[in-house]
Design a protein around this motif. Sequence first.
Motif, short mmCIF file in Angstrom:
data_model
loop_
_atom_site.label_atom_id
_atom_site.label_comp_id
_atom_site.label_asym_id
_atom_site.label_seq_id
_atom_site.Cartn_x
_atom_site.Cartn_y
_atom_site.Cartn_z
N SER A 43 0.87 -1.01 -0.25
CA SER A 43 0.05 -0.27 -0.12
C SER A 43 0.70 1.05 -0.19
N GLY B 138 0.68 5.34 0.84
CA GLY B 138 -0.70 6.41 1.43
C GLY B 138 -0.49 7.67 0.44
N ARG C 287 3.10 9.16 -2.11
CA ARG C 287 2.24 8.80 -3.77
C ARG C 287 2.81 9.26 -4.62
N GLU D 85 -5.09 5.46 0.80
CA GLU D 85 -3.77 5.28 0.37
C GLU D 85 -4.34 4.54 -0.49
N ARG E 11 -4.13 0.65 -3.23
CA ARG E 11 -3.23 -0.94 -2.38
C ARG E 11 -3.21 -1.63 -3.46
#
Length: 102
Positions: free
Chosen positions: A50, A52, A56, A91, A93
């Motif tokens: 994942s 956050g 990113r 987030e 994933r």
Amino acid sequence: MPSTKVLLLLVPFSIAACTTTSERSAKIQVYEQPVSILDKCQKLGPVNISVGILSRTPDLETELRARLREETAKLGGDSVVVLRTDTLPKEFRMQGIAYKCF
């Protein structure tokens, strides 16, 4: 002085956003769906990563795939099938299954 504080706060996020790819993980094959070539491979197990929202990068898909490859490499795999990619409020994933074929 306030701009120095902001800069000091942003630097860790910038560093965390950079994903490096190891030599081993760069060789891992990524499949978008299960393929027959994997039928004879050893299934190692799930890989889940994942990212956050705050950490990113502009190319999120590339970052997620790089991290998925790294997790597959940690399991000793050489291939991974992407099962699912989710965008959540805080987030992003990606889930997959790692395989060892060679």
